[in-house]
Design an enzyme around this catalytic site. Structure first.
Site, PDB file in Angstrom:
ATOM      1  N   CYS A  78      11.466 -22.858  -3.421  1.00 42.86           N
ATOM      2  CA  CYS A  78      11.907 -24.258  -3.493  1.00 42.86           C
ATOM      3  C   CYS A  78      12.214 -24.632  -2.056  1.00 42.86           C
ATOM      4  O   CYS A  78      12.908 -23.877  -1.354  1.00 42.86           O
ATOM      5  CB  CYS A  78      13.152 -24.390  -4.364  1.00 42.86           C
ATOM      6  SG  CYS A  78      13.949 -26.013  -4.231  1.00 42.86           S
ATOM      7  N   CYS A 106       6.762 -29.721  -1.727  1.00 38.56           N
ATOM      8  CA  CYS A 106       7.656 -29.329  -2.825  1.00 38.56           C
ATOM      9  C   CYS A 106       6.960 -28.342  -3.773  1.00 38.56           C
ATOM     10  O   CYS A 106       5.851 -28.619  -4.260  1.00 38.56           O
ATOM     11  CB  CYS A 106       8.020 -30.604  -3.574  1.00 38.56           C
ATOM     12  SG  CYS A 106       9.025 -30.355  -5.015  1.00 38.56           S
TER      13      CYS A 106
HETATM   14  N1  DGL Z   1      12.354 -28.966  -3.283  1.00 35.15           N
HETATM   15  C1  DGL Z   1      11.657 -28.873  -4.485  1.00 35.15           C
HETATM   16  C2  DGL Z   1      10.861 -27.602  -4.623  1.00 35.15           C
HETATM   17  O1  DGL Z   1      10.366 -27.110  -3.645  1.00 35.15           O
HETATM   18  C3  DGL Z   1      12.393 -29.104  -5.761  1.00 35.15           C
HETATM   19  C4  DGL Z   1      13.782 -29.508  -5.775  1.00 35.15           C
HETATM   20  C5  DGL Z   1      14.013 -30.422  -6.929  1.00 35.15           C
HETATM   21  O2  DGL Z   1      14.300 -29.934  -8.032  1.00 35.15           O
HETATM   22  O3  DGL Z   1      13.847 -31.608  -6.711  1.00 35.15           O
HETATM   23  O4  DGL Z   1      10.679 -27.095  -5.704  1.00 35.15           O
END
Ligand code: DGL
Length: 262
Positions: free
Chosen positions: A184, A74
């Site tokens: 993201c 993430c």
């Molecule tokens: N998937 C996450 C990222 O790469 C964040 C998404 C979320 O806000 O939970 O930033």
């Protein structure tokens, strides 16, 4: 006998499966244990303290599987990598650094960065890229909603509407960015929308660079990454979205897909 690489992967939800896709292509023999915290997604709308608290819980759950390394798939969580690493007994890998380095050295003059509001506000991509290439022009935009829409398996028109309303001005900038970081993990899942609407832009998935860097490290450690590994997926959320995204990303059925609150 060589020990099989055991990789723990965390994400706020389904997004980190984009990293799983990349690492399976390079390290099919690794054992991968994934946790997606869909019950608390989006992380991008939470405080730093809450993100750290949730991530420490997820990491200690994954460490019960004696992982050699923790991958912070993430982007939002990766902006806190220094604090996480100083409290971790195992090495942790951030998804942000390898992509930032690759972009800074790519020769591009104008680059877009899309991510959660949190990721864009913390500015880790911006700092890392500018430290290597201060001349690069960066266009940055965050979204409060896109990750959650993807994580909940929202209808395609809702996803497309959010992409166009939040990111349209940046993607239609004149002159346009040569490449755009999908900063993201949830965004590469809907990369086809971006490509269809903005075919002249190159969209980059940071998981690709992270998978390369991690593969080199696993090899240096002498851990086995070839042959037939395993994939175990745990989530605090609903299983059906995972099933759907696994199919969409052409990831073979996991040995385990279970609900889990760490
Ligand atoms: N998937 C996450 C990222 O790469 C964040 C998404 C979320 O806000 O939970 O930033």
């Amino acid at each position: 006998m060589t020990e099989t690489a055991r990789i723990g992967v965390i994400d706020s939800g389904v997004g980190g499966l984009t990293f799983v896709r990349e690492i399976l292509a390079l390290c099919p023999g690794a054992d991968i244990i994934y946790f997606g915290d869909s019950a608390n997604c989006p992380y991008g709308n939470q405080t730093r303290e809450r993100i750290l608290e949730l991530t420490f819980k997820a990491l200690s759950f994954l460490q019960q599987s004696h992982i050699h390394v923790g991958v912070i798939a993430c982007n939002t969580i990766s902006t806190l990598i220094d604090t996480l690493q100083s409290n971790s007994e195992i090495p942790l890998f951030s998804v942000v650094s390898p992509a930032a380095e690759a972009v800074a050295r790519s020769g591009a003059k104008r680059v877009g960065i899309l991510g959660t509001e949190f990721t864009i506000a913390v500015g880790t991509y911006q700092k890392l890229i500018r430290a290597i290439n201060p001349d690069i022009e960066l266009l940055c935009q965050g979204s409060l909603h896109l990750a959650a829409l993807v994580d909940q398996g929202a209808p395609e028109q809702d996803v497309e509407r959010e992409i166009v309303s939040r990111f349209g001005p940046l993607l239609e900038h004149d002159p346009p960015p040569e490449s755009v970081i999908l900063g993201c993990t949830h965004y590469p899942i809907v990369k086809d929308f971006f490509v269809r609407r903005y075919p002249h832009i190159e969209f980059l998935d940071p998981a690709v660079e992270l998978a390369k860097v991690l593969t080199r490290w696993l090899e240096q450690q002498g851990l086995e990454t070839k042959g037939q590994g395993s994939l175990k997926i745990y989530t605090s959320g609903a299983l059906d979205v995972y099933q759907r995204i696994l199919e969409k990303l052409h990831i073979p059925a996991p040995q385990v897909l279970e609900h889990k609150i760490p």
